[in-house]
Design an enzyme around this catalytic site. Structure first.
Site, PDB file in Angstrom:
ATOM      1  N   LYS A  51      -0.778  -2.752  -6.359  1.00 28.01           N
ATOM      2  CA  LYS A  51      -0.082  -3.612  -5.392  1.00 28.01           C
ATOM      3  C   LYS A  51      -0.791  -4.965  -5.281  1.00 28.01           C
ATOM      4  O   LYS A  51      -0.148  -6.014  -5.236  1.00 28.01           O
ATOM      5  CB  LYS A  51       0.017  -2.897  -4.029  1.00 28.01           C
ATOM      6  CG  LYS A  51       1.037  -1.759  -4.069  1.00 28.01           C
ATOM      7  CD  LYS A  51       0.980  -0.795  -2.885  1.00 28.01           C
ATOM      8  CE  LYS A  51       1.935   0.374  -3.147  1.00 28.01           C
ATOM      9  NZ  LYS A  51       1.912   1.426  -2.119  1.00 28.01           N
ATOM     10  N   GLN A  95      -1.353   2.506   3.131  1.00 30.41           N
ATOM     11  CA  GLN A  95      -1.115   3.466   2.053  1.00 30.41           C
ATOM     12  C   GLN A  95      -1.155   4.894   2.585  1.00 30.41           C
ATOM     13  O   GLN A  95      -2.096   5.286   3.277  1.00 30.41           O
ATOM     14  CB  GLN A  95      -2.172   3.263   0.945  1.00 30.41           C
ATOM     15  CG  GLN A  95      -1.943   4.085  -0.299  1.00 30.41           C
ATOM     16  CD  GLN A  95      -0.679   3.710  -1.070  1.00 30.41           C
ATOM     17  OE1 GLN A  95      -0.270   2.556  -1.087  1.00 30.41           O
ATOM     18  NE2 GLN A  95      -0.057   4.683  -1.695  1.00 30.41           N
ATOM     19  N   ASP A 118       7.244  -1.573   3.896  1.00 30.05           N
ATOM     20  CA  ASP A 118       7.586  -0.263   3.324  1.00 30.05           C
ATOM     21  C   ASP A 118       8.934   0.228   3.864  1.00 30.05           C
ATOM     22  O   ASP A 118       9.490   1.204   3.341  1.00 30.05           O
ATOM     23  CB  ASP A 118       6.538   0.784   3.741  1.00 30.05           C
ATOM     24  CG  ASP A 118       5.431   0.967   2.719  1.00 30.05           C
ATOM     25  OD1 ASP A 118       5.720   0.935   1.515  1.00 30.05           O
ATOM     26  OD2 ASP A 118       4.280   1.165   3.153  1.00 30.05           O
TER      27      ASP A 118
HETATM   28  N1  GUN Z   1       2.333   6.664  -0.739  1.00 32.74           N
HETATM   29  C1  GUN Z   1       3.177   7.034  -1.723  1.00 32.74           C
HETATM   30  N2  GUN Z   1       4.186   6.145  -1.837  1.00 32.74           N
HETATM   31  C2  GUN Z   1       3.971   5.202  -0.890  1.00 32.74           C
HETATM   32  C3  GUN Z   1       4.671   4.023  -0.530  1.00 32.74           C
HETATM   33  O1  GUN Z   1       5.724   3.670  -1.084  1.00 32.74           O
HETATM   34  N3  GUN Z   1       4.120   3.310   0.486  1.00 32.74           N
HETATM   35  C4  GUN Z   1       2.983   3.687   1.132  1.00 32.74           C
HETATM   36  N4  GUN Z   1       2.548   2.927   2.130  1.00 32.74           N
HETATM   37  N5  GUN Z   1       2.325   4.776   0.810  1.00 32.74           N
HETATM   38  C5  GUN Z   1       2.816   5.519  -0.208  1.00 32.74           C
END
Ligand code: GUN
Length: 284
Positions: A51, A95, A118
């Site tokens: 990211k 996350q 998200d």
């Molecule tokens: N963990 C697995 N996929 C995601 C996601 O798309 N966003 C976040 N914040 N955590 C994750």
């Protein structure tokens, strides 16, 4: 059989985002994403690094907050509050999964819905359900881009989603429904799953089990989208679909890696750009 190239489609999305971010930059507006990781889950570390890398590619600032596994819920809530108030930060990504002693919902609920890139906050989930959303649910929106890449119109198609998570399965069903698909959600309690999945013109697998979808479960010519990110016994990344077994029978299929994964990140970049535009009063 056609392989849908998620790297190619994600590169296109990111280049669109980069161009728009450059236009904002000319107006003196920078775009910033805060990425919060708690503990040392190796998979989470890889995702967070990817990211941050994507932010650099599209010209965003990224601010990493790597907290120890012992961080308390109150400490994390205090950080989220600080980021909510920080003007440089347009998007906040915490996350998941979080360590067991932290209530994920409490954290998600504390993120300002305007910075919830998200689209996990109940306000944004509600917008997605209604269909008037600004923030895309990243993985499902990435899947929609991959389906669009095939040129196949979702309208009227039998769409089957395997898995009902809040992150993928549920919003996935909504996006397909908004495009007038006939959507069936399936899960671990579904009876005779193969009889349902083998009716699917579009099959989305988000199960979390390596090789779960086998050739006998798919309709000849189907679009098969694999959201799975599993490690097999040798530690190799593999999807929920038995790719080698299904690829001849499917009309279109996504690989793992190189399918849905890069799309999720591209959509996160798009959401962060949207957040910056809204916060700066320049959303068209
Ligand atoms: N963990 C697995 N996929 C995601 C996601 O798309 N966003 C976040 N914040 N955590 C994750």
């Amino acid at each position: 059989m056609n392989i849908i190239d998620g790297k190619k489609v994600s590169a296109r999305v990111k280049s669109e985002v980069r161009e728009e971010a450059a236009v904002l930059g000319q107006k003196g507006i920078s775009v910033g994403l805060a990425v919060v990781i708690v503990g040392d889950n190796p998979a989470s570390r890889v995702y967070v690094n990817n990211k941050k890398k994507a932010c650099a590619e599209v010209g965003f600032e990224s601010y990493e907050y790597a907290l120890p596994a012992e961080t308390t819920q109150d400490e994390l809530l205090a950080l989220v509050k600080k980021l909510n108030d920080d003007k440089k930060v347009n998007g906040i990504l915490v996350q998941l999964p979080l360590p067991k002693h932290i209530d994920e919902n409490a954290i998600i609920n504390a993120i300002s819905p305007d910075k919830d890139v998200d689209a996990f906050h109940p306000t944004n989930v509600g917008h997605i359900m209604i269909g008037d959303f600004s923030f895309l649910p990243c993985t499902p929106a990435g899947v929609m881009e991959l389906i669009a890449e095939t040129g196949i119109d979702v309208c009227g198609k039998n769409c089957v989603v395997i898995g009902r998570s809040n992150i993928v399965g549920k919003p996935m069903a909504m996006l397909l429904l908004h495009k007038n698909g006939t959507v069936t959600m399936t899960h671990s309690r579904t009876k005779d799953l193969a009889s349902v999945t083998s009716q699917a013109d579009i099959l989305v697998a988000a199960v979390g089990k390596a090789g779960f979808v086998t050739a006998d479960m798919i309709k000849p010519g189907a679009v098969v989208i694999d959201v799975g990110m599993n490690r097999n016994a040798e530690g190799k990344l593999c999807g929920d679909v038995d790719f080698d077994g299904c690829c001849e029978k499917a009309g279109y299929i996504t690989p793992v890696p190189g399918g849905v994964g890069p799309m999720t990140i591209a959509m996160l970049m798009r959401n962060t750009l949207t957040a910056a535009k809204i916060q700066n009063g320049c959303k068209d």
